[in-house]
Design an enzyme around this catalytic site. Structure first.
Site, PDB file in Angstrom:
ATOM      1  N   GLU A 149       0.798  -1.241   0.000  1.00  0.00           N
ATOM      2  CA  GLU A 149       0.000   0.000   0.000  1.00  0.00           C
ATOM      3  C   GLU A 149       0.828   1.288   0.000  1.00  0.00           C
ATOM      4  OE1 GLU A 149      -2.623  -0.476   3.365  1.00  0.00           O
ATOM      5  OE2 GLU A 149      -3.628  -2.189   2.473  1.00  0.00           O
ATOM      6  N   GLU A 160      -5.707 -11.205  -0.825  1.00  0.00           N
ATOM      7  CA  GLU A 160      -6.505 -10.987   0.396  1.00  0.00           C
ATOM      8  C   GLU A 160      -8.000 -10.998   0.067  1.00  0.00           C
ATOM      9  OE1 GLU A 160      -5.167  -7.622   2.731  1.00  0.00           O
ATOM     10  OE2 GLU A 160      -3.106  -7.820   2.019  1.00  0.00           O
TER      11      GLU A 160
HETATM   12  C1  GLA Z   1      -4.763  -4.730   4.455  1.00  0.00           C
HETATM   13  C2  GLA Z   1      -3.500  -5.463   4.883  1.00  0.00           C
HETATM   14  C3  GLA Z   1      -3.790  -6.738   5.576  1.00  0.00           C
HETATM   15  C4  GLA Z   1      -4.925  -6.623   6.553  1.00  0.00           C
HETATM   16  C5  GLA Z   1      -6.113  -6.042   5.871  1.00  0.00           C
HETATM   17  C6  GLA Z   1      -7.292  -5.889   6.787  1.00  0.00           C
HETATM   18  O1  GLA Z   1      -5.305  -5.203   3.334  1.00  0.00           O
HETATM   19  O2  GLA Z   1      -2.641  -5.724   3.795  1.00  0.00           O
HETATM   20  O3  GLA Z   1      -2.645  -7.167   6.233  1.00  0.00           O
HETATM   21  O4  GLA Z   1      -4.528  -5.855   7.645  1.00  0.00           O
HETATM   22  O5  GLA Z   1      -5.769  -4.762   5.417  1.00  0.00           O
HETATM   23  O6  GLA Z   1      -7.235  -6.617   7.916  1.00  0.00           O
END
Ligand code: GLA
Length: 362
Positions: free
Chosen positions: A165, A272
Site C-alpha cells: 500500500e 486478500e
Molecule cells: C490490508 C493489509 C492486511 C490486513 C487487511 C485488513 O489489506 O494488507 O494485512 O490488515 O488490510 O485486515
C-alpha cells in the site's frame, strides 16, 4: 432367449443405465457430501490460500484449512510491529508456529508484509534521542529487519509482500505520505525489494495493494512498477488484495485491470480475497442480516470473480482468502465497528456456503 434370461438382461441394463446417470450427475455437480476441498477443484488453475492467526491452527478450523487450502499467509504476526516490537527484540513465537504448521503439513506460505504504513513500530522512525531518524538510519534499520525476517523463513516462505500500500488513493498524489516516504522519499520501495532479494534470492517479491481496479490508482501502480523494473529492481509480482464487495469491482474493471497488470510481465496473485455483502457506502450498523438478497448478490459476485480469474489462469498463480470463515473476519469491524459481515466461502459454522458450491460447480 428364455423369459428368465430376458428379465436378467433387462435388469442388468437398467442397473447400468442408473449407474451411468448417477456417475454423470456427480461429475457435473458436486454436493455438500463431497470430500474434495476448494484447492482440489482449482488444482488446474491456481493455488488456493488463506490468511490465518495462530489460533486457527487447532480444532475444526485446522481441519477446514487442511482440506481446502494449499497455502497460508499470516494475518498479522509477520507484520513489522508484532514481529519486531523493539529495535533489539524480535518476537518469533507466533510466526514460527504458523511457519512450522505450514512445513509440517506441506503447505506453501506467503510472507506478509515487510513494509507497510500501518502496524509498523514507531522506533523505526526515531533516533536514540527521540528526534526524527535520518534516511540513512531508517534504511539501515529496514535492511536489518528484512534480513532477519526473510532470512528466518527462507525455504518456507516462497513469496513475500515486500511493500504494501505505498500508493496514495487520491487523484493528486502518487505516493502515500507515510513515515517511510516522508523520511526516505520513494527510494525506500526499491531498497526494500533489494534487501529482500539479498536475504533470499529464491523468494518471489511482490508489490501488494488494494483498490487495484481503480483506473487512476492502477495507472500509478503500473508506472511505479515500470520505474522499478527499469532500474533493475528485483520485483516479480503484483498482489491484488481483492478486498471486494457485492458492488465492486465490475467484470469490466476486473478484466481491464488484469489485462493491464499482465502487460508488465510479472506474476499476479490475489492476496486478500473477501467479498463484503454490503455495497460501498452502506454503513448502517443495525442493518447486518445476511438476507437471501444479499446472499444472492454475493453468489453472483463470487461467480463473476472466479469466471474472470479462471480465464486468466495463465497469469494468476494464487488466490488467497483473507480469513477462514464468516465466524470471524476483519470486516466485522471495518468500516463499521461491530457490524457483522459474511464475506467468505464458509459460514459461521465452518460449512461451505452456496457461493462455494456455485464456484466449484461452474
Ligand atoms: C490490508 C493489509 C492486511 C490486513 C487487511 C485488513 O489489506 O494488507 O494485512 O490488515 O488490510 O485486515
Amino acid at each position: 432367449m428364455g423369459i428368465r434370461n430376458r428379465y436378467r438382461t433387462m435388469i442388468a441394463l437398467t442397473v447400468q443405465l442408473l449407474f451411468t446417470a448417477c456417475a454423470k450427475s456427480t461429475a457435473a455437480t458436486d454436493s455438500p457430501q463431497q470430500s474434495k476441498g476448494l484447492k482440489d477443484y482449482f488444482s488446474d488453475y491456481f493455488t488456493m490460500g488463506v490468511a490465518v492467526s495462530p489460533a486457527a491452527l487447532s480444532g475444526p478450523e485446522s481441519d477446514l484449512i487442511l482440506k481446502n487450502f494449499g497455502s497460508l499467509t499470516c494475518e498479522n504476526v509477520m507484520k513489522p510491529a508484532p514481529i519486531h516490537p523493539d529495535e533489539n527484540r524480535y518476537s518469533w513465537t507466533n510466526a514460527d508456529l504458523i511457519a512450522n504448521y505450514a512445513k509440517a503439513n506441506k503447505l506453501k506460505m506467503r510472507g506478509h508484509t515487510l513494509v507497510w504504513h500501518r502496524q509498523s513500530p514507531a522506533w523505526f522512525f526515531k533516533d536514540e534521542q527521540g528526534n526524527p531518524a535520518t534516511k540513512e538510519l531508517v534504511l539501515k534499520r529496514l535492511r536489518e529487519h528484512i534480513h532477519q525476517v526473510v532470512g528466518r523463513y527462507k525455504g518456507v516462505v516462497y513469496a513475500w509482500d515486500v511493500v504494501n500500500e505505498a500508493i496514495d488513493d487520491s487523484d493528486q498524489k502518487t505516493y502515500r505520505e507515510t513515515d517511510w516516504y516522508k523520511i526516505c522519499g520513494p527510494e525506500y520501495i526499491a531498497s526494500a525489494f533489494r534487501y529482500a532479494h539479498e536475504a533470499d534470492p529464491d523468494a518471489l517479491l511482490f508489490y501488494n495493494d488494494y483498490n487495484t481496479e481503480n483506473p487512476v490508482k492502477r495507472e500509478k501502480i503500473i508506472n511505479m512498477i515500470k520505474g522499478l523494473l527499469d532500474e533493475g529492481v528485483p520485483i516479480h509480482g503484483i498482489g491484488l488484495q481483492g478486498h471486494w464487495s457485492v458492488s465492486y469491482p465490475s467484470e469490466k474493471q476486473l478484466r481491464e485491470s488484469i489485462d493491464q497488470y499482465a502487460k508488465l510481465g510479472l506474476k499476479i496473485q490475489v492476496t486478500e480475497l473477501d467479498v463484503s455483502v454490503y455495497p460501498s457506502g452502506h454503513n448502517n450498523p443495525d442493518d447486518d442480516a445476511f438476507t437471501p438478497e444479499r446472499e444472492q448478490k454475493q453468489i453472483d459476485q463470487y461467480k463473476m470473480i472466479f469466471r474472470v480469474l479462471r480465464d486468466y489462469r495463465s497469469v494468476i498463480s494464487a488466490v488467497t482468502f483473507w480469513n477462514v470463515s464468516d465466524k470471524s473476519s476483519w470486516l466485522d469491524n471495518y468500516p463499521v465497528p461491530g457490524r457483522k459481515n459474511y464475506p467468505l466461502l464458509f459460514d459461521t459454522n465452518l460449512q461451505p456456503k452456496k457461493a462455494f458450491w456455485e464456484i466449484v460447480n461452474w
